[in-house]
Write an enzyme that holds these catalytic residues in place. Structure first.
Site, short mmCIF file in Angstrom:
data_model
loop_
_atom_site.label_atom_id
_atom_site.label_comp_id
_atom_site.label_asym_id
_atom_site.label_seq_id
_atom_site.Cartn_x
_atom_site.Cartn_y
_atom_site.Cartn_z
N GLY A 96 -3.72 -12.18 -4.77
CA GLY A 96 -2.92 -11.33 -4.60
C GLY A 96 -1.48 -11.42 -5.20
O GLY A 96 -0.39 -10.51 -4.80
N GLY B 126 -7.03 -14.16 -8.02
CA GLY B 126 -7.69 -13.45 -6.59
C GLY B 126 -6.76 -13.99 -5.54
O GLY B 126 -7.40 -14.06 -4.32
N HIS C 10 0.75 -1.20 -0.02
CA HIS C 10 -0.02 0.04 -0.09
C HIS C 10 0.97 1.21 -0.02
O HIS C 10 0.30 2.33 0.22
CB HIS C 10 -0.99 0.04 1.30
N ASP D 264 1.73 -2.99 -9.91
CA ASP D 264 1.51 -4.30 -10.48
C ASP D 264 1.81 -4.33 -12.07
O ASP D 264 2.42 -5.21 -12.73
CB ASP D 264 0.13 -4.83 -10.10
P1 ADP Z 1 -5.48 -11.02 -8.52
O1 ADP Z 1 -5.47 -9.94 -9.24
O2 ADP Z 1 -4.90 -10.72 -7.23
O3 ADP Z 1 -5.52 -12.01 -9.16
P2 ADP Z 1 -8.21 -9.70 -8.65
O4 ADP Z 1 -9.45 -9.88 -8.10
O5 ADP Z 1 -7.60 -8.53 -8.93
O6 ADP Z 1 -6.98 -10.77 -8.19
O7 ADP Z 1 -8.30 -10.07 -10.40
C1 ADP Z 1 -8.99 -11.59 -10.72
C2 ADP Z 1 -9.85 -11.09 -11.74
O8 ADP Z 1 -9.30 -11.14 -12.99
C3 ADP Z 1 -10.64 -12.42 -12.20
O9 ADP Z 1 -12.00 -12.71 -11.37
C4 ADP Z 1 -11.15 -12.23 -13.61
O10 ADP Z 1 -12.30 -11.25 -13.56
C5 ADP Z 1 -9.70 -11.51 -14.23
N1 ADP Z 1 -9.05 -12.43 -14.57
C6 ADP Z 1 -7.85 -12.59 -14.34
N2 ADP Z 1 -7.34 -13.79 -15.15
C7 ADP Z 1 -7.98 -14.22 -15.97
C8 ADP Z 1 -8.24 -15.18 -17.13
N3 ADP Z 1 -7.14 -15.81 -17.17
N4 ADP Z 1 -9.31 -15.20 -17.69
C9 ADP Z 1 -10.34 -14.60 -17.45
N5 ADP Z 1 -10.32 -13.37 -16.44
C10 ADP Z 1 -9.13 -13.53 -15.73
#
Ligand code: ADP
Ligand code: MG
Length: 355
Positions: free
Chosen positions: A116, A114, A27, A164
């Site tokens: 992190g 999802g 953060h 990121d």
């Molecule tokens: P993190 O970035 O920590 O993995 P987030 O909640 O920010 O978690 O992002 C996850 C979201 O990004 C998923 O719920 C989806 O909507 C999108 N996403 C990530 N990778 C994919 C993928 N391979 N196919 C489709 N959507 C994806």
């Protein structure tokens, strides 16, 4: 399955972007401070071809689902295709001279979602890279990172910083990416040969994470307002005047950021001096601050951190936006197998990932 099976022709473009783990600096990005992530082997790959039927067709292997759309209107209920629509929207908005074209897209990813380690940034960066290549728009890595951030901030509605996207777009696997988030200057720092980082997954739900993340974002922005500074990142520890902040909770949140920035600078110094025990200590301090002042940890995560240290890690901490997800541990390479044997008694191999 694959692009060719889905669309019956070969892709014209293929681009990818890696996930990342933040070693220290949580953060501190949207508060104008320092961060130090590194890339992971997990990556997102985008394959693309022109669609002549005026449709966007997108297949995600992870969701085993195809989506077809004609406009960039965000879904009423959040949907993974929003990230794709958001990338198209931001790309065409940035490059207004380019005539709209439609695409077939295939998304392949080895990144756990999802948790992190920023699958969302890797997704957006790889899509924007693919469009940049297709249209030959010649935007550099920094420019693509800024656009990928816009997708998450302006289109999806997550108040994230630039870390990121910058590391996913510009980072090099095997090097630490020290970033000053205020001016986007970065340094790629090599790891000493005896250091090893390892992730353990706490498997905590995602939903709670994004709402709490946005709460913390707002609390830090209150601290900046009350301290009358543009960014907390510019506040030195000995000039941090808690009397100006009205809420004890906001003081704690801000204290995490002010002390964390100092730790990132010390961590870079430890890396350059091959001082593994100091780096480890800073990770432990960072976790304590993240857990106690920022209150972004959970009981399961604290247990992983404690056990990892008891098993011989020199440092361990929760990584990413908080409220679950992955932890990262630092272990001396020659003690790694010993650490692994011990920690594996608590957590199965599927939850442990070597960096
Ligand atoms: P993190 O970035 O920590 O993995 P987030 O909640 O920010 O978690 O992002 C996850 C979201 O990004 C998923 O719920 C989806 O909507 C999108 N996403 C990530 N990778 C994919 C993928 N391979 N196919 C489709 N959507 C994806
Ligand atoms: Mg994300």
């Amino acid at each position: 399955m694959g692009f060719e099976d889905t669309y019956k022709h070969k892709p014209q473009i293929k681009e990818s972007a890696n996930a990342r783990v933040n070693l220290i600096g949580e953060h501190t990005d949207y508060t104008g401070g320092y961060v130090m992530p590194t890339l992971l082997k997990f990556k997102n790959t985008i394959e693309l071809s022109k669609n002549s039927e005026k449709q966007f067709v997108v297949f995600s292997e992870y969701f085993n689902e195809k989506k077809v759309f004609n406009d960039f209107v965000k879904s009423k209920y959040s949907d993974w295709s929003d990230y794709i629509k958001g990338c198209f929207f931001i790309f065409f908005d940035e490059n207004k001279k380019i005539k709209l074209e439609h695409f077939n897209m295939y998304i392949k990813s080895t990144i756990p979602l999802g948790r992190g380690i920023s699958s969302s940034s890797a997704l957006c960066v790889s899509i924007l890279k693919a469009l940049n290549t297709y249209f030959n728009t010649q935007m550099n890595g920094r420019h693509l990172a800024i656009l990928a951030k816009k997708v998450e901030n302006q289109y999806i509605g997550v108040s994230s910083g630039i870390m990121d996207q910058m590391v996913s777009s510009i980072g090099i696997y095997g090097k630490a990416f020290f970033l000053d988030c205020l001016n986007l200057k970065y340094e790629l720092v090599s790891f000493p040969s005896n250091w090893k980082f390892c992730l353990i997954d706490s498997e905590v739900q995602r939903n709670l994470r994004s709402s709490s993340y946005n709460d913390r974002f707002s609390e830090l922005k209150i601290a900046e307002k009350e301290l009358a500074v543009e960014y907390l990142g510019g506040v030195e520890i000995n000039k941090f005047d808690t009397d100006k902040i009205s809420s004890p909770t906001v003081i704690k949140r801000a204290r995490h950021v002010v002390t964390e920035n100092y730790r990132v600078l010390k961590a870079k110094e430890s890396l350059l001096n091959d001082d593994i025990s100091q780096f480890g200590k800073l990770m432990i301090e960072s976790h304590n601050s993240y857990s106690k002042d920022f209150e972004a940890s959970t009981k399961d995560v604290d247990d992983i951190v404690d056990r990892s240290i008891q098993c011989g890690a020199l440092g361990a901490r929760l990584t990413g936006g908080g409220f679950g997800g992955f932890t990262v541990s630092l272990i001396e390479k020659d003690k790694f197998s010993n650490w692994y044997k011990k920690i594996n008694k608590f957590y199965p191999a599927e939850k442990i990932f070597e960096v």
